[in-house]
Write a protein that holds these residues in place. Structure first.
Motif, PDB file in Angstrom:
ATOM      1  N   PRO A   3       0.790  -1.231   0.000  1.00  0.00           N
ATOM      2  CA  PRO A   3       0.000   0.000   0.000  1.00  0.00           C
ATOM      3  C   PRO A   3       0.827   1.288   0.000  1.00  0.00           C
ATOM      4  O   PRO A   3       0.335   2.326  -0.406  1.00  0.00           O
ATOM      5  CB  PRO A   3      -0.821  -0.095   1.292  1.00  0.00           C
ATOM      6  N   ARG A   4       2.080   1.236   0.419  1.00  0.00           N
ATOM      7  CA  ARG A   4       2.909   2.435   0.475  1.00  0.00           C
ATOM      8  C   ARG A   4       3.977   2.391  -0.608  1.00  0.00           C
ATOM      9  O   ARG A   4       4.412   1.335  -1.020  1.00  0.00           O
ATOM     10  CB  ARG A   4       3.564   2.556   1.842  1.00  0.00           C
ATOM     11  N   GLU A   5       4.399   3.575  -1.018  1.00  0.00           N
ATOM     12  CA  GLU A   5       5.467   3.664  -2.008  1.00  0.00           C
ATOM     13  C   GLU A   5       6.788   3.977  -1.312  1.00  0.00           C
ATOM     14  O   GLU A   5       6.807   4.488  -0.201  1.00  0.00           O
ATOM     15  CB  GLU A   5       5.144   4.728  -3.052  1.00  0.00           C
ATOM     16  N   ILE A   6       7.865   3.672  -1.987  1.00  0.00           N
ATOM     17  CA  ILE A   6       9.205   3.987  -1.475  1.00  0.00           C
ATOM     18  C   ILE A   6       9.564   5.373  -1.997  1.00  0.00           C
ATOM     19  O   ILE A   6       9.496   5.628  -3.199  1.00  0.00           O
ATOM     20  CB  ILE A   6      10.238   2.952  -1.967  1.00  0.00           C
ATOM     21  N   VAL A   7       9.922   6.270  -1.100  1.00  0.00           N
ATOM     22  CA  VAL A   7      10.283   7.641  -1.479  1.00  0.00           C
ATOM     23  C   VAL A   7      11.701   7.901  -0.998  1.00  0.00           C
ATOM     24  O   VAL A   7      12.017   7.668   0.165  1.00  0.00           O
ATOM     25  CB  VAL A   7       9.320   8.669  -0.849  1.00  0.00           C
ATOM     26  N   LEU A   8      12.553   8.375  -1.901  1.00  0.00           N
ATOM     27  CA  LEU A   8      13.915   8.702  -1.513  1.00  0.00           C
ATOM     28  C   LEU A   8      14.414   9.909  -2.278  1.00  0.00           C
ATOM     29  O   LEU A   8      13.944  10.198  -3.370  1.00  0.00           O
ATOM     30  CB  LEU A   8      14.861   7.512  -1.711  1.00  0.00           C
ATOM     31  N   GLU A   9      15.333  10.622  -1.647  1.00  0.00           N
ATOM     32  CA  GLU A   9      16.016  11.752  -2.274  1.00  0.00           C
ATOM     33  C   GLU A   9      17.371  11.252  -2.756  1.00  0.00           C
ATOM     34  O   GLU A   9      18.106  10.649  -1.990  1.00  0.00           O
ATOM     35  CB  GLU A   9      16.206  12.889  -1.275  1.00  0.00           C
ATOM     36  N   SER A  10      17.685  11.504  -4.007  1.00  0.00           N
ATOM     37  CA  SER A  10      18.931  11.010  -4.569  1.00  0.00           C
ATOM     38  C   SER A  10      19.684  12.132  -5.265  1.00  0.00           C
ATOM     39  O   SER A  10      19.069  13.057  -5.807  1.00  0.00           O
ATOM     40  CB  SER A  10      18.631   9.884  -5.562  1.00  0.00           C
ATOM     41  N   GLY A  11      20.982  12.019  -5.276  1.00  0.00           N
ATOM     42  CA  GLY A  11      21.827  12.968  -5.980  1.00  0.00           C
ATOM     43  C   GLY A  11      22.014  12.605  -7.447  1.00  0.00           C
ATOM     44  O   GLY A  11      22.642  13.343  -8.200  1.00  0.00           O
ATOM     45  N   GLN A  12      21.458  11.470  -7.861  1.00  0.00           N
ATOM     46  CA  GLN A  12      21.580  11.022  -9.246  1.00  0.00           C
ATOM     47  C   GLN A  12      20.676  11.868 -10.140  1.00  0.00           C
ATOM     48  O   GLN A  12      19.647  12.380  -9.705  1.00  0.00           O
ATOM     49  CB  GLN A  12      21.184   9.551  -9.365  1.00  0.00           C
ATOM     50  N   SER A  13      21.052  11.983 -11.407  1.00  0.00           N
ATOM     51  CA  SER A  13      20.229  12.726 -12.354  1.00  0.00           C
ATOM     52  C   SER A  13      19.066  11.862 -12.816  1.00  0.00           C
ATOM     53  O   SER A  13      19.054  10.638 -12.606  1.00  0.00           O
ATOM     54  CB  SER A  13      21.075  13.136 -13.566  1.00  0.00           C
ATOM     55  N   ALA A  14      18.088  12.483 -13.444  1.00  0.00           N
ATOM     56  CA  ALA A  14      16.914  11.757 -13.940  1.00  0.00           C
ATOM     57  C   ALA A  14      17.325  10.708 -14.974  1.00  0.00           C
ATOM     58  O   ALA A  14      16.778   9.604 -15.002  1.00  0.00           O
ATOM     59  CB  ALA A  14      15.909  12.731 -14.548  1.00  0.00           C
ATOM     60  N   GLU A  15      18.315  11.030 -15.798  1.00  0.00           N
ATOM     61  CA  GLU A  15      18.777  10.096 -16.819  1.00  0.00           C
ATOM     62  C   GLU A  15      19.435   8.872 -16.183  1.00  0.00           C
ATOM     63  O   GLU A  15      19.245   7.753 -16.648  1.00  0.00           O
ATOM     64  CB  GLU A  15      19.757  10.779 -17.782  1.00  0.00           C
ATOM     65  N   GLU A  16      20.212   9.091 -15.123  1.00  0.00           N
ATOM     66  CA  GLU A  16      20.867   7.972 -14.434  1.00  0.00           C
ATOM     67  C   GLU A  16      19.850   7.042 -13.785  1.00  0.00           C
ATOM     68  O   GLU A  16      19.977   5.821 -13.862  1.00  0.00           O
ATOM     69  CB  GLU A  16      21.836   8.491 -13.368  1.00  0.00           C
ATOM     70  N   VAL A  17      18.817   7.618 -13.173  1.00  0.00           N
ATOM     71  CA  VAL A  17      17.780   6.807 -12.539  1.00  0.00           C
ATOM     72  C   VAL A  17      16.998   6.037 -13.590  1.00  0.00           C
ATOM     73  O   VAL A  17      16.734   4.839 -13.437  1.00  0.00           O
ATOM     74  CB  VAL A  17      16.835   7.689 -11.697  1.00  0.00           C
ATOM     75  N   GLU A  18      16.645   6.704 -14.680  1.00  0.00           N
ATOM     76  CA  GLU A  18      15.912   6.037 -15.758  1.00  0.00           C
ATOM     77  C   GLU A  18      16.724   4.884 -16.348  1.00  0.00           C
ATOM     78  O   GLU A  18      16.197   3.800 -16.613  1.00  0.00           O
ATOM     79  CB  GLU A  18      15.570   7.053 -16.846  1.00  0.00           C
ATOM     80  N   ARG A  19      18.011   5.100 -16.525  1.00  0.00           N
ATOM     81  CA  ARG A  19      18.891   4.054 -17.056  1.00  0.00           C
ATOM     82  C   ARG A  19      18.973   2.873 -16.083  1.00  0.00           C
ATOM     83  O   ARG A  19      18.915   1.712 -16.497  1.00  0.00           O
ATOM     84  CB  ARG A  19      20.288   4.628 -17.315  1.00  0.00           C
ATOM     85  N   ALA A  20      19.064   3.156 -14.776  1.00  0.00           N
ATOM     86  CA  ALA A  20      19.129   2.090 -13.776  1.00  0.00           C
ATOM     87  C   ALA A  20      17.843   1.266 -13.760  1.00  0.00           C
ATOM     88  O   ALA A  20      17.892   0.040 -13.649  1.00  0.00           O
ATOM     89  CB  ALA A  20      19.392   2.684 -12.390  1.00  0.00           C
ATOM     90  N   VAL A  21      16.701   1.925 -13.895  1.00  0.00           N
ATOM     91  CA  VAL A  21      15.416   1.210 -13.928  1.00  0.00           C
ATOM     92  C   VAL A  21      15.332   0.342 -15.178  1.00  0.00           C
ATOM     93  O   VAL A  21      14.948  -0.830 -15.110  1.00  0.00           O
ATOM     94  CB  VAL A  21      14.236   2.206 -13.869  1.00  0.00           C
ATOM     95  N   ALA A  22      15.702   0.897 -16.330  1.00  0.00           N
ATOM     96  CA  ALA A  22      15.650   0.135 -17.576  1.00  0.00           C
ATOM     97  C   ALA A  22      16.579  -1.069 -17.531  1.00  0.00           C
ATOM     98  O   ALA A  22      16.212  -2.163 -17.982  1.00  0.00           O
ATOM     99  CB  ALA A  22      16.014   1.039 -18.756  1.00  0.00           C
ATOM    100  N   GLU A  23      17.778  -0.905 -16.984  1.00  0.00           N
ATOM    101  CA  GLU A  23      18.723  -2.016 -16.879  1.00  0.00           C
ATOM    102  C   GLU A  23      18.218  -3.099 -15.928  1.00  0.00           C
ATOM    103  O   GLU A  23      18.385  -4.288 -16.186  1.00  0.00           O
ATOM    104  CB  GLU A  23      20.094  -1.512 -16.419  1.00  0.00           C
ATOM    105  N   ALA A  24      17.577  -2.673 -14.827  1.00  0.00           N
ATOM    106  CA  ALA A  24      17.041  -3.652 -13.870  1.00  0.00           C
ATOM    107  C   ALA A  24      15.912  -4.465 -14.495  1.00  0.00           C
ATOM    108  O   ALA A  24      15.807  -5.673 -14.264  1.00  0.00           O
ATOM    109  CB  ALA A  24      16.547  -2.946 -12.615  1.00  0.00           C
ATOM    110  N   LEU A  25      15.083  -3.821 -15.289  1.00  0.00           N
ATOM    111  CA  LEU A  25      13.972  -4.531 -15.917  1.00  0.00           C
ATOM    112  C   LEU A  25      14.444  -5.473 -17.021  1.00  0.00           C
ATOM    113  O   LEU A  25      13.812  -6.492 -17.281  1.00  0.00           O
ATOM    114  CB  LEU A  25      12.953  -3.533 -16.476  1.00  0.00           C
ATOM    115  N   ALA A  26      15.576  -5.145 -17.661  1.00  0.00           N
ATOM    116  CA  ALA A  26      16.074  -5.961 -18.759  1.00  0.00           C
ATOM    117  C   ALA A  26      17.097  -7.016 -18.324  1.00  0.00           C
ATOM    118  O   ALA A  26      17.312  -7.997 -19.032  1.00  0.00           O
ATOM    119  CB  ALA A  26      16.712  -5.060 -19.814  1.00  0.00           C
ATOM    120  N   ALA A  27      17.703  -6.839 -17.165  1.00  0.00           N
ATOM    121  CA  ALA A  27      18.795  -7.709 -16.726  1.00  0.00           C
ATOM    122  C   ALA A  27      18.283  -9.048 -16.210  1.00  0.00           C
ATOM    123  O   ALA A  27      17.114  -9.202 -15.894  1.00  0.00           O
ATOM    124  CB  ALA A  27      19.609  -7.020 -15.643  1.00  0.00           C
TER     125      ALA A  27
END
Length: 75
Positions: free
Chosen positions: A11-35
């Motif tokens: 029911p709850r979402e994970i919320v975090l503050e990161s120093g990574q850029s939006a592109e880095e986060v998007e790339r990490a999500v895409a790699e996790a889904l494809a790996a």
């Protein structure tokens, strides 16, 4: 940068503050889904690592962090 991760069957979402850029986060999500290992790994501002199984990710929201307003004069 504020990142919100929705997890299936939770029911709850994970919320975090990161120093990574939006592109880095998007790339990490895409790699996790494809790996093969299927694990999303992100690091927050304090250096803590957040690991989420990619098969349980419902959504990832990437946005700029808003300045927190405190007091009555910020209406």
């Amino acid at each position: 940068m504020e990142i919100k991760i929705g997890v299936q069957h939770t029911p709850r979402e994970i919320v975090l503050e990161s120093g990574q850029s939006a592109e880095e986060v998007e790339r990490a999500v895409a790699e996790a889904l494809a790996a093969e290992n299927k694990l999303l790994s992100l690091v927050d501002e304090r250096g803590r690592k957040v690991l989420v199984p990619a098969s349980r990710i419902a959504y990832v929201e990437i946005g700029e962090s808003a300045a927190r307003r405190v007091g009555f004069g910020t209406l």
